[in-house]
Design an enzyme around this catalytic site. Structure first.
Site, PDB file in Angstrom:
ATOM      1  N   MET A 108       0.803  -1.216   0.000  1.00 56.36           N
ATOM      2  CA  MET A 108       0.000   0.000   0.000  1.00 56.36           C
ATOM      3  C   MET A 108       0.836   1.266   0.000  1.00 56.36           C
ATOM      4  O   MET A 108       0.290   2.361   0.113  1.00 56.36           O
ATOM      5  CB  MET A 108      -0.926   0.017   1.222  1.00 56.36           C
ATOM      6  CG  MET A 108      -1.825  -1.199   1.356  1.00 56.36           C
ATOM      7  SD  MET A 108      -2.876  -1.488  -0.073  1.00 56.36           S
ATOM      8  CE  MET A 108      -3.995  -0.111   0.049  1.00 56.36           C
ATOM      9  N   ASP A 136       1.965  -4.242  13.696  1.00 58.75           N
ATOM     10  CA  ASP A 136       2.736  -4.871  12.618  1.00 58.75           C
ATOM     11  C   ASP A 136       4.226  -4.834  12.950  1.00 58.75           C
ATOM     12  O   ASP A 136       5.046  -4.364  12.161  1.00 58.75           O
ATOM     13  CB  ASP A 136       2.463  -4.170  11.287  1.00 58.75           C
ATOM     14  CG  ASP A 136       2.957  -4.984  10.094  1.00 58.75           C
ATOM     15  OD1 ASP A 136       3.111  -6.211  10.234  1.00 58.75           O
ATOM     16  OD2 ASP A 136       3.202  -4.395   9.022  1.00 58.75           O
TER      17      ASP A 136
END
Length: 351
Positions: free
Chosen positions: A34, A146
């Site tokens: 992304m 993450d």
């Protein structure tokens, strides 16, 4: 006249030399699903920056844009030596961007790929720095979600006692932002499967203990060269995170003391309530275990070692400020208190 193209049209190399929101793009240094990260030059302050450009479809989602703005400000507000500072976040030409400090060096992913398992002392030095960054973020209400080697930058340290300086990055775009906005497709998991906590997989609410799990996975890879679970396909890996017990770490590193296994069993517990309450608590227990000591358990938490207190300092603090007691109890002299020991190089000592 040539048609004006968007920042994400064509090959990434076509952006080299272009100016984006006051930054001149010089080189691509990272890429994900992304976003693309470039080394760029801040034309206003003439300094290098890491410029992350997010995919255009994210800017078209109003919910994501609001979360992006909020979380970028929150990340920029954290002043910590092991968190990459965020200089600016905004939107230009329909693309969201984040400008951060450029860190010369590599990331932990490349370091592990190149060197394999790290010496325990090196792994603990890096882990302690990342743990302090994660705990600082948690105190500001941010959960990373993450934690992985690719989001840990490793630069040259200051001296032989501190040969590495680790930075945690990618706080300006948390995975919760993506999952809450419908940007991902149905059935697509947002995150990195090797380091994902069970509660993330099941869709339960997550807190700082989610990062403790991912962090423990990263430290496991630092010591063994691989994450705690390895499976042939993604579904089997997701199942393992939720239901399988990790094999003892010492089966991969038999040179390490046996108490290390208990530390990772607790850090990788399926239930958040059974894990360490902070990343630094995990590192403290790991340090103890690497010395070959069994961690002292008090309830669900590993006890911190007792704080060593200099009783002479305590007694000085109990005396009336600026005065020293002399003679019989109750009598007070007017002789000024000598400077504390740490101040002697500046003020000298009257003792």
């Amino acid at each position: 006249m040539a048609r004006e193209t968007s920042l994400f049209s064509g090959r990434p190399s076509e952006l080299i030399g272009r100016q984006v929101a006051g930054y001149r793009i010089e080189e691509e240094i990272g890429r994900g699903g992304m976003a693309v990260v470039y080394r760029a030059r801040d034309l206003r302050l003439d300094r290098p920056v890491a410029l992350k450009l997010l995919a255009p479809e994210l800017a078209r989602n109003d919910t994501f844009r609001r979360r992006f703005s909020h979380e970028s400000r929150a990340a920029a507000a954290i002043d910590h030596p092991h968190i990459v500072p965020v200089f600016e976040a905004g939107e230009t030409d329909g693309v969201l961007f984040i400008a951060m400090r450029y860190v010369a060096g590599s990331d932990l992913r490349h370091l592990l790929d190149r060197q394999g398992p790290l010496p325990p002392a090196t792994a603990v030095r890096i882990a302690a720095q990342v743990a302090s960054a994660l705990d600082a973020a948690h105190e500001h209400g941010l959960v990373h979600r993450d934690v992985k080697p690719g989001n840990i930058l490793v630069a040259r340290g200051t001296d032989s006692d501190h040969p590495e300086h680790a930075y945690l990055t990618d706080f300006g775009l948390t995975k919760k932002s993506l999952s809450l906005t419908g940007v991902t497709t149905v059935g697509q998991f947002v995150g990195t499967l090797d380091y994902v906590a069970p509660e993330q997989i099941s869709g339960k609410p997550v807190d700082a203990r989610c990062d403790v799990y991912g962090f423990a996975c990263v430290v496991h890879e630092c010591l063994t060269g691989q994450p705690p679970f390895r499976r042939d396909d993604d579904m089997a890996l997701l199942w393992a995170h939720q239901y399988d017990q990790p094999p003892p770490l010492t089966t991969l590193r038999p040179d390490l003391p046996a108490p290390v296994d208990a530390v990772f069993a607790k850090g990788l517990a399926k239930s958040p309530d059974a894990r360490y309450e902070s990343c630094l608590a995990f590192v403290a227990a790991l340090r103890t275990a690497l010395r070959g000591d069994e961690p002292e358990v008090v309830g669900e938490a590993v006890a911190h070692p007792p704080t060593q207190v200099d009783l002479r300092v305590v007694e000085e603090q109990r005396e009336p400020e600026g005065l020293v007691e002399r003679g019989e109890p109750g009598e007070r002299a007017t002789e000024p208190k000598p400077p504390p020991r740490w101040a002697e190089p500046f003020f000298g000592s009257r003792r």
